[in-house]
Motif scaffolding. Structure first.
Motif, PDB file in Angstrom:
ATOM      1  N   UNK A  83     113.605  23.257  55.592  1.00  0.00           N
ATOM      2  CA  UNK A  83     113.002  22.992  56.898  1.00  0.00           C
ATOM      3  C   UNK A  83     111.489  22.955  56.749  1.00  0.00           C
ATOM      4  N   UNK A  84     110.855  21.891  57.285  1.00  0.00           N
ATOM      5  CA  UNK A  84     109.405  21.732  57.219  1.00  0.00           C
ATOM      6  C   UNK A  84     108.864  21.563  58.637  1.00  0.00           C
ATOM      7  N   UNK A  85     107.860  22.364  58.979  1.00  0.00           N
ATOM      8  CA  UNK A  85     107.170  22.247  60.262  1.00  0.00           C
ATOM      9  C   UNK A  85     105.683  22.097  59.957  1.00  0.00           C
ATOM     10  N   UNK A  86     105.109  20.960  60.372  1.00  0.00           N
ATOM     11  CA  UNK A  86     103.712  20.648  60.045  1.00  0.00           C
ATOM     12  C   UNK A  86     102.966  20.316  61.324  1.00  0.00           C
ATOM     13  N   UNK A  87     101.770  20.905  61.491  1.00  0.00           N
ATOM     14  CA  UNK A  87     100.908  20.530  62.620  1.00  0.00           C
ATOM     15  C   UNK A  87      99.533  20.140  62.091  1.00  0.00           C
TER      16      UNK A  87
ATOM     17  N   UNK B  18      94.119  24.953  61.199  1.00  0.00           N
ATOM     18  CA  UNK B  18      94.512  25.727  60.020  1.00  0.00           C
ATOM     19  C   UNK B  18      93.943  27.133  60.030  1.00  0.00           C
ATOM     20  N   UNK B  19      93.918  27.729  58.833  1.00  0.00           N
ATOM     21  CA  UNK B  19      93.389  29.081  58.700  1.00  0.00           C
ATOM     22  C   UNK B  19      94.326  30.156  59.193  1.00  0.00           C
ATOM     23  N   UNK B  20      95.613  29.851  59.317  1.00  0.00           N
ATOM     24  CA  UNK B  20      96.570  30.856  59.798  1.00  0.00           C
ATOM     25  C   UNK B  20      96.767  31.924  58.737  1.00  0.00           C
ATOM     26  N   UNK B  21      96.835  33.185  59.186  1.00  0.00           N
ATOM     27  CA  UNK B  21      97.047  34.319  58.289  1.00  0.00           C
ATOM     28  C   UNK B  21      98.411  34.926  58.600  1.00  0.00           C
TER      29      UNK B  21
ATOM     30  N   UNK C 170     114.817  36.388  54.329  1.00  0.00           N
ATOM     31  CA  UNK C 170     115.073  37.122  53.092  1.00  0.00           C
ATOM     32  C   UNK C 170     116.483  37.704  53.075  1.00  0.00           C
ATOM     33  N   UNK C 171     116.987  38.119  54.229  1.00  0.00           N
ATOM     34  CA  UNK C 171     118.354  38.634  54.291  1.00  0.00           C
ATOM     35  C   UNK C 171     119.351  37.562  53.871  1.00  0.00           C
ATOM     36  N   UNK C 172     119.039  36.314  54.174  1.00  0.00           N
ATOM     37  CA  UNK C 172     119.907  35.190  53.798  1.00  0.00           C
ATOM     38  C   UNK C 172     119.589  34.668  52.404  1.00  0.00           C
ATOM     39  N   UNK C 173     118.798  35.443  51.635  1.00  0.00           N
ATOM     40  CA  UNK C 173     118.397  35.061  50.268  1.00  0.00           C
ATOM     41  C   UNK C 173     117.561  33.771  50.253  1.00  0.00           C
ATOM     42  N   UNK C 174     116.813  33.559  51.312  1.00  0.00           N
ATOM     43  CA  UNK C 174     115.923  32.403  51.374  1.00  0.00           C
ATOM     44  C   UNK C 174     114.478  32.827  51.252  1.00  0.00           C
ATOM     45  N   UNK C 175     113.573  31.905  51.503  1.00  0.00           N
ATOM     46  CA  UNK C 175     112.149  32.214  51.439  1.00  0.00           C
ATOM     47  C   UNK C 175     111.401  31.384  52.466  1.00  0.00           C
ATOM     48  N   UNK C 176     110.290  31.943  52.902  1.00  0.00           N
ATOM     49  CA  UNK C 176     109.429  31.308  53.895  1.00  0.00           C
ATOM     50  C   UNK C 176     108.027  31.209  53.307  1.00  0.00           C
ATOM     51  N   UNK C 177     107.473  30.006  53.264  1.00  0.00           N
ATOM     52  CA  UNK C 177     106.157  29.770  52.668  1.00  0.00           C
ATOM     53  C   UNK C 177     105.270  29.106  53.716  1.00  0.00           C
ATOM     54  N   UNK C 178     104.089  29.663  53.912  1.00  0.00           N
ATOM     55  CA  UNK C 178     103.113  29.121  54.863  1.00  0.00           C
ATOM     56  C   UNK C 178     101.901  28.630  54.089  1.00  0.00           C
ATOM     57  N   UNK C 179     101.529  27.371  54.302  1.00  0.00           N
ATOM     58  CA  UNK C 179     100.326  26.790  53.718  1.00  0.00           C
ATOM     59  C   UNK C 179      99.403  26.402  54.860  1.00  0.00           C
ATOM     60  N   UNK C 180      98.238  27.057  54.910  1.00  0.00           N
ATOM     61  CA  UNK C 180      97.344  26.813  56.046  1.00  0.00           C
ATOM     62  C   UNK C 180      95.885  26.917  55.610  1.00  0.00           C
ATOM     63  N   UNK C 181      95.359  25.884  54.923  1.00  0.00           N
ATOM     64  CA  UNK C 181      93.936  25.919  54.551  1.00  0.00           C
ATOM     65  C   UNK C 181      93.047  25.749  55.787  1.00  0.00           C
ATOM     66  N   UNK C 182      91.846  26.225  55.691  1.00  0.00           N
ATOM     67  CA  UNK C 182      90.894  26.068  56.798  1.00  0.00           C
ATOM     68  C   UNK C 182      90.630  24.581  57.020  1.00  0.00           C
ATOM     69  N   UNK C 183      90.751  24.137  58.263  1.00  0.00           N
ATOM     70  CA  UNK C 183      90.613  22.727  58.587  1.00  0.00           C
ATOM     71  C   UNK C 183      91.931  22.009  58.721  1.00  0.00           C
ATOM     72  N   UNK C 184      93.034  22.686  58.324  1.00  0.00           N
ATOM     73  CA  UNK C 184      94.360  22.119  58.488  1.00  0.00           C
ATOM     74  C   UNK C 184      94.759  21.193  57.355  1.00  0.00           C
ATOM     75  N   UNK C 185      95.968  20.704  57.377  1.00  0.00           N
ATOM     76  CA  UNK C 185      97.013  21.060  58.342  1.00  0.00           C
ATOM     77  C   UNK C 185      97.724  22.360  57.966  1.00  0.00           C
ATOM     78  N   UNK C 186      98.504  22.859  58.888  1.00  0.00           N
ATOM     79  CA  UNK C 186      99.327  24.036  58.636  1.00  0.00           C
ATOM     80  C   UNK C 186     100.760  23.581  58.391  1.00  0.00           C
TER      81      UNK C 186
END
Length: 443
Positions: free
Chosen positions: A391-395, A399-402, A417-433
């Motif tokens: 699943x990919x969600x991009x705006x 950016x700059x989300x912590x 994590x309970x479902x043995x998955x992973x969540x990765x957030x990429x949010x450089x300053x200026x976007x996109x997130x």
């Protein structure tokens, strides 16, 4: 661009792999300096306490074994023998603490906790664990082998102390009554100095011999008392199952609340709005003032109904249960203030926990985009790749989300994590997130 992975914290645990024995390493590092350090004293205390403990445990084990075998003929000896078998469990816990005299890193406890369990349940659980039998083996080795060697060490250590203090004994008592060699009395304190030299030499031998014996006991403890991979993996599996059960119970409670609100309070508000509408028709021609008040009340009831419907959708949307993830996300996009493009192409319905985790991930991402990012466009895409939901969600916001700044994304990461998955957030300053979720769909 920097990627900030949001994962559950892990704790490194020492397992049963045999490590370097600290006292042996110290002895190799500085053989002469070892004598002038605190190590000889620590080794001596360790061996002396181990000898006393081993003697007491050997007597207790022999008594329990004798009583259990003797009473087995009348049918009550088996509980005593079972208790004897788990005698190594408290002994192992005490021994892991005693090892801290000579080992700076504690050994991990191989047993899982059993909160609220009764004595019978605890006994059965411990008898099924391999660690219990390893601890029993260590108890026997300690009680027989290390206690015998410890008694020899105590004899040598005590005799060396007596020889070292020979001049004091000669000075304190009559010289004729003190003899280093049978039949040859000592004439005075100076004549006892050779005994002192022999005693000091004996203490040096005790220091090195004690280090070797202590190292052998530590090595054996690392082999038998520490948690092994199979012990820790079983506990991790049970913890994961426990967390999954908690999440399932939480989801069931959410659905119950949603159902009660949908079938109860929501229907009552609908009925109230209809009743107010009928009252408005009756009063419109006869009581204009009262009709106006009823109209206002009907509007407030309608607004309360809309708020309740929004609340119900936030708890657990019925469309997710009935029609699956694509329809639920499409409905969510229609109600969002920022334009959302949805591209979800799935060949079939996904497991319920996976759909729920993906839906609330999209909900959290869209909420953050509307409140914080300043985005004017959001893209949501999902595919099934090798049995895994991606699943990919991009705006296109600032950016700059912590992820560490709030509990929202961290809570989603825990759920994934309970479902043995992973969540990765990429949010450089200026976007996109960009938020990426990977969850296996294999149960």
């Amino acid at each position: 661009m920097s990627a900030v992975p949001v994962t559950v914290r892990t704790v490194t645990v020492r397992t049963g792999t045999v490590r370097t024995v600290t006292v042996w390493a110290e002895l190799r590092r500085r053989p002469l300096g070892f004598l002038w350090s605190a190590w000889p004293l620590r080794v001596w205390v360790f061996l002396l306490t181990g000898t006393l403990q081993g003697t007491a445990v050997l007597v207790l084990f022999a008594v329990l074994l004798f009583v259990g075998v003797g009473l087995s003929v009348v049918g009550i000896g088996l509980p005593v023998l079972a208790g004897t078998a788990v005698l190594g469990v408290p002994f192992g816990a005490l021994e892991r603490r005693r090892l801290l005299l000579v080992e700076p890193v504690p050994l991990a406890d191989p047993h899982g906790s059993l909160p609220g369990a009764g004595a019978a349940v605890r006994l059965r659980s411990r008898l099924r664990e391999r660690a219990t039998w390893r601890e029993l083996a260590y108890l026997l080795v300690q009680a027989v082998l290390f206690t015998a060697s410890g008694l020899g060490f105590v004899a040598l250590f005590g005799f060396s102390l007596l020889l070292s203090a020979a001049p004091v004994f000669v000075w304190a008592v009559s010289p004729d009554t003190v003899m280093l060699i049978p039949g040859q009395p000592i004439s005075g304190p100076l004549a006892a100095l050779p005994g002192t030299a022999a005693g000091l030499l004996g203490l040096v031998v005790c220091a090195y011999t004690g280090a070797l014996l202590t190292g052998a006991q530590v090595w054996t403890a690392q082999l038998l008392l520490a948690a092994r991979d199979e012990d820790l993996s079983g506990r991790v599996t049970e913890l994961t199952r426990s967390r999954a059960r908690l999440v399932d119970a939480f989801e069931a409670e959410r659905r119950r609340i949603e159902r009660d609100l949908h079938d109860g309070a929501q229907q009552q508000l609908v009925a109230l709005s209809m009743t107010l509408g009928l009252a408005e028709l009756e009063l419109r021609g006869r009581e204009p003032a009262a009709a106006e008040l009823v109209t206002r009340a009907r509007g407030e009831a309608r607004r309360a109904l809309e708020q309740l419907r929004t609340l119900v959708r936030g708890i657990h949307p019925q469309v997710l249960t009935d029609h699956g993830l694509p329809a639920a996300v499409a409905e969510l996009a229609l109600r969002h203030p920022v334009p959302v493009t949805v591209d979800i192409d799935l060949p079939h319905r996904l497991p319920g926990p996976v759909e729920t985790a993906a839906y609330f991930t999209v909900t959290e991402a869209l909420t953050n985009a509307a409140k914080h990012s300043g985005a004017d466009e959001v893209d949501v895409a999902a595919r099934l790749e090798d049995g895994k939901l991606v699943l990919l969600v991009t705006d296109n916001g600032r950016g700059g989300a912590d992820p560490a700044a709030g509990a929202g994304l961290q809570g989603l990461a825990d759920r994934v994590a309970i479902l043995r998955g992973r969540l990765i957030v990429t949010s450089p300053v200026g976007g996109p997130t960009r938020l990426r979720v990977e969850v296996p769909c294999s149960g």
